[in-house]
Each structure stands twice: as structure tokens, then as C-alpha cells.
Design a protein around this motif. Structure first.
Motif, PDB file in Angstrom:
ATOM      1  N   ALA A  65      92.822  14.162  39.914  1.00 43.50           N
ATOM      2  CA  ALA A  65      93.213  13.790  41.275  1.00 43.50           C
ATOM      3  C   ALA A  65      94.557  14.418  41.632  1.00 43.50           C
ATOM      4  O   ALA A  65      94.738  14.947  42.741  1.00 43.50           O
ATOM      5  N   ASN A  66      95.506  14.378  40.689  1.00 45.21           N
ATOM      6  CA  ASN A  66      96.812  15.004  40.933  1.00 45.21           C
ATOM      7  C   ASN A  66      96.677  16.496  41.199  1.00 45.21           C
ATOM      8  O   ASN A  66      97.437  17.074  41.987  1.00 45.21           O
ATOM      9  N   ALA A  67      95.710  17.127  40.514  1.00 47.93           N
ATOM     10  CA  ALA A  67      95.531  18.576  40.613  1.00 47.93           C
ATOM     11  C   ALA A  67      94.696  18.980  41.828  1.00 47.93           C
ATOM     12  O   ALA A  67      94.406  20.161  42.002  1.00 47.93           O
ATOM     13  N   GLY A  68      94.292  18.031  42.663  1.00 51.37           N
ATOM     14  CA  GLY A  68      93.497  18.349  43.847  1.00 51.37           C
ATOM     15  C   GLY A  68      92.040  18.613  43.542  1.00 51.37           C
ATOM     16  O   GLY A  68      91.390  19.414  44.228  1.00 51.37           O
ATOM     17  N   GLN A  69      91.504  17.943  42.504  1.00 51.34           N
ATOM     18  CA  GLN A  69      90.100  18.101  42.114  1.00 51.34           C
ATOM     19  C   GLN A  69      89.414  16.737  42.206  1.00 51.34           C
ATOM     20  O   GLN A  69      89.075  16.124  41.181  1.00 51.34           O
ATOM     21  N   PRO A  70      89.218  16.226  43.417  1.00 51.33           N
ATOM     22  CA  PRO A  70      88.738  14.853  43.578  1.00 51.33           C
ATOM     23  C   PRO A  70      87.338  14.608  43.029  1.00 51.33           C
ATOM     24  O   PRO A  70      87.043  13.507  42.555  1.00 51.33           O
ATOM     25  N   ALA A  71      86.455  15.593  43.091  1.00 49.96           N
ATOM     26  CA  ALA A  71      85.098  15.373  42.589  1.00 49.96           C
ATOM     27  C   ALA A  71      85.112  15.098  41.088  1.00 49.96           C
ATOM     28  O   ALA A  71      84.448  14.168  40.598  1.00 49.96           O
ATOM     29  N   ASP A  72      85.876  15.890  40.339  1.00 49.35           N
ATOM     30  CA  ASP A  72      85.995  15.651  38.903  1.00 49.35           C
ATOM     31  C   ASP A  72      86.697  14.323  38.627  1.00 49.35           C
ATOM     32  O   ASP A  72      86.343  13.608  37.676  1.00 49.35           O
TER      33      ASP A  72
END
Length: 423
Positions: free
Chosen positions: A363-370
Motif C-alpha cells: 500500500a505504501n508503494a502504491g500497489q493497492p491490488a497486491d
């Protein structure tokens, strides 16, 4: 768990089956999870492995976590737990309310003490240390079970062991009493963790206080120091107040004669500063933690802190946790993802908590699906093993995922996750 208990004792399936009075094939099926363990077999295996009721917890039931530790003035007339002799045999129901109230003032007395003493009349407490060794093996059994079982299922059995230890200490020769007090402190510290993982902060703090009390009585300074670390961990889990956690653990940093416990305190300090958004202070504290943890520990420090992660993995997990709390993602993803399988083999609980942290890293890295996928995996594992720490990490992940609620590809999944957490 059952296979680990057997192999750690260097016993074959045939030998255990013979002692437990069951077919070797049945034991194999139970160990592999293809058959559910029955109460009679759990009782028999507790005797074979000398685990003091830990295996019985596999088939036992426990009240909801909010009932695990109750105030002494609460009406608990029907709130009973069952004591089991550490060497097997007779059992006895007692009032949880009376037991907790008695322990809160340091030792049991009156009718409750007399009742437990009566149960212990068949137990020979001598100088050979066999009774204490049996309780130590029971503790190991509970610790093994706690890696994969909901901790609420273990609390009654462990509490009963504390009650037995209290009266065994009273009955033991003067030269043996410190060993019983040390074991009381170890059980109390483990109970604090079990209550924390069950979502019960009051219970966690109750048992931390008991651990400090008994460790002080036994002049076990490392455990006295470690109880400050445990309080800081409870603060982090239930409030997320990093600076408060730093303040709680600060007295330990002045205990110059300790290295391992000071290292654990410095680690908790690093995580506290990370939660407070202070990266430089966090980095300094983590460097100090790893320097201290690399030193040889005193013999009386070796039991303290979780030991399912060691060496380079330990540093990676600590560093990744600080990075995640500071809002970073990419470095934590690479460090944690490669270690999940290994963590799962050593401790499903540690792996579940790490998976929840990995969700937040994505989530911090901007990868909400993962992030959503990993959060659901952590919640599914939480349903099996019961981990409030993992649940807290998923809730923190959800707050970060709020940035992505406008994205059509994940909007519905984020809403479903929020609904699951609100239930």
C-alpha cells in the motif's frame, strides 16, 4: 505441532503410538491433519510428551477473549478453569476469579491454596528437580502450540500451570523455590503475549505485572527489564503511539549489565520512533539494537523475546517494520516477500504478522491490488491462528488504502476489506 513435539524428543511414531495406546496410522493421520485429534488421544499425548495440557488445548474450548481476565469484583461464579497435575493424573476445577485475585497480591492463600494442596498430595516435590523439569517441558509444549493455535485456547491451561507453580513453590525445599518462581515469571510473560494476541490489553498488562513481580522476587533482572519491553509492545499494538512506547521502554536502556534485553528495548525504540515519523532517531536506535543483539547474551537472558527469527532474517524483519511504519514500501517488499516461506515453516504466527506488514508495504508503494490480496490472506490466517497483531497491521494497511478508494479496479475490494474489519 504434534510432529514437532515428537521429533524434538527423538521418538518414532511406533514408540508414541505404543505409549499412547493408539494405532500408528491414527497418530500419523492426526499429525498430518487428516484426522481431528480426539480428547482421549490429546490427554494421552500430554502424558507421553509431558506437555501439561498444551495438547488438550487443541480440542478444548475457551471463552471469548474479553472474558479471559476479569476484574476481581466481577461476578464470575460460573467462570471456572481446570487444573491438571504437571505430571498427569487428577484434575480439579477452580474459580478463575479467585485464582486471579489471589495471584494479583503475590501468592495464593486460604481455601483455594488448601484445595490445590490437596490435589498435589500425590505429587512428590523433591530436590531431584523432576517436577520442575516436567513443568519446563509443559512450557515448551505450550510455546510450540502457540506458534499455530489461537492463543485464547491456551490461556486456561497456562493459567492453571501458574497456580500449580505457586503451591509447588510453597511446598518445595528452600533451595528449589527460585526455580519455581522463575517458571511462574516465564508463564506469566507468555500469558501476557497470549492475551495481547487475543485482543485483551487488560489481560496482557495483568500478566506483565505478574511477570515483573515474580522476576523481581527471584532477582531475575533480565525478565524485570523485559517486562518494560512487553509494555511497550502492548502500547504499539493497541494504540500505535510510538513516542509513548519509546518512553515506556526507556528505563531498560540504562541497564548496562544486560545486552540482549537492551537490544530488544532498542529495537522497540526504533519502531516507536518510526511510528512517530522520526527516521533518523529510528535508524540510530535500530543500529544500536543490532549491535547489542549481536553480543553474547547472559544465560538468564536466553529465554526472552521471540526466537523464531534469527540472524540476518532478524535484522531484515526489524528494518522492514521500521520502513513500513515510516511509510516506505519498496525496500520492505523485497526483504519480507523472500522470507515468508521460511517464516511460515518456523512460526505460522510470525509469518501471518509479516504478511500483514507486507500488505501495508505494498500500500505504501502504491500497489493497492497486491496490498488488498495480502491483507485478505493475513485475515484468513488470523481466522485460523488468532493474531491481534496481524489484525492491527491490516487495519493500518486499510488507512493507507484509503488513498486508492477512487480507483475503479480496487474500489470494491477495499470496501469489502473495510466491511470485514468492521464486523
Amino acid at each position: 505441532m504434534l510432529r514437532e513435539l515428537r521429533t524434538s524428543r527423538k521418538l518414532t511414531l511406533a514408540a508414541v503410538a505404543r505409549q499412547a495406546g493408539c494405532a500408528e496410522s491414527l497418530l500419523s493421520y492426526v499429525e498430518s491433519g487428516r484426522r481431528r485429534i480426539q480428547p482421549w488421544l490429546a490427554d494421552a499425548l500430554d502424558v507421553v510428551y509431558d506437555t501439561g495440557g498444551a495438547i488438550t488445548a487443541l480440542v478444548g474450548t475457551t471463552p471469548p477473549h474479553s472474558d479471559l481476565v476479569r476484574a476481581p469484583d466481577t461476578d464470575t461464579s460460573d467462570d471456572m478453569l481446570v487444573l491438571r497435575l504437571p505430571t498427569g493424573g487428577a484434575t480439579m476445577p477452580i474459580s478463575r476469579r479467585d485464582l486471579l485475585a489471589g495471584l494479583s497480591i503475590g501468592a495464593l492463600g486460604g481455601a483455594l491454596a488448601d484445595k490445590i494442596d490437596h490435589l498435589l498430595t500425590s505429587t512428590d516435590v523433591g530436590d531431584d528437580g523432576s517436577t520442575l523439569a516436567s513443568i519446563e517441558r509443559a512450557f515448551e509444549g505450550f510455546s510450540t502450540a502457540a506458534r499455530a493455535l489461537p492463543p485464547a485456547r491456551l490461556i486456561d491451561g497456562m493459567t492453571g500451570q501458574v497456580a500449580m507453580l505457586d503451591r509447588l513453590r510453597h511446598r518445595a525445599p528452600a533451595g528449589s523455590r527460585r526455580g519455581y518462581t522463575v517458571m511462574q515469571a516465564r508463564f506469566a510473560e507468555s500469558l501476557s503475549w497470549a492475551c495481547e494476541e487475543s485482543g485483551d490489553p487488560n489481560g496482557a498488562l495483568y500478566w506483565i505485572d505478574r511477570a515483573a513481580q515474580w522476576a523481581s522476587s527471584a532477582r531475575w533482572d533480565p525478565m524485570v527489564g523485559y517486562t518494560f519491553v512487553r509494555r511497550a509492545m502492548v502500547v504499539t499494538t493497541f494504540t500505535g503511539d510510538g513516542l509513548r512506547a519509546v518512553d515506556v521502554v526507556s528505563p531498560v536502556l540504562d541497564m548496562s549489565e544486560l545486552s540482549w534485553v537492551r537490544g530488544l528495548a532498542a529495537k522497540q525504540t526504533a519502531m516507536g520512533y518510526a511510528l512517530a515519523g522520526q527516521p533518523e532517531a529510528s535508524a540510530r536506535a535500530l543500529d544500536e539494537a543490532m549491535r547489542l543483539l549481536a553480543r553474547p547474551a547472559r544465560d538468564d537472558e536466553t529465554h526472552l523475546g521471540q526466537r523464531s527469527v534469527v540472524g540476518n532474517d532478524l535484522h531484515a524483519v526489524y528494518q522492514s517494520t521500521c520502513d513500513i511504519y515510516l511509510g516506505r514500501g519498496v525496500s520492505a517488499i523485497s526483504a519480507l516477500r523472500s522470507r515468508l516461506d521460511g517464516l511460515a515453516r518456523s512460526s505460522p504466527r510470525t509469518a501471518t504478522i509479516s504478511r500483514a506488514k507486507l500488505a501495508r508495504a505494498h500500500a505504501n508503494a502504491g500497489q493497492p491490488a497486491d496490498a488488498v490480496r495480502l491483507a485478505w490472506e493475513a485475515l484468513d490466517a488470523h481466522d485460523q491462528i488468532g493474531s491481534h497483531s496481524a489484525l492491527s497491521e491490516v487495519r493500518r494497511t486499510l488507512r493507507v488504502l484509503g488513498r486508492w478508494e477512487g480507483r475503479a479496479d480496487v474500489r470494491g475490494e477495499i470496501a469489502d476489506l473495510a466491511h470485514r474489519l468492521s464486523g
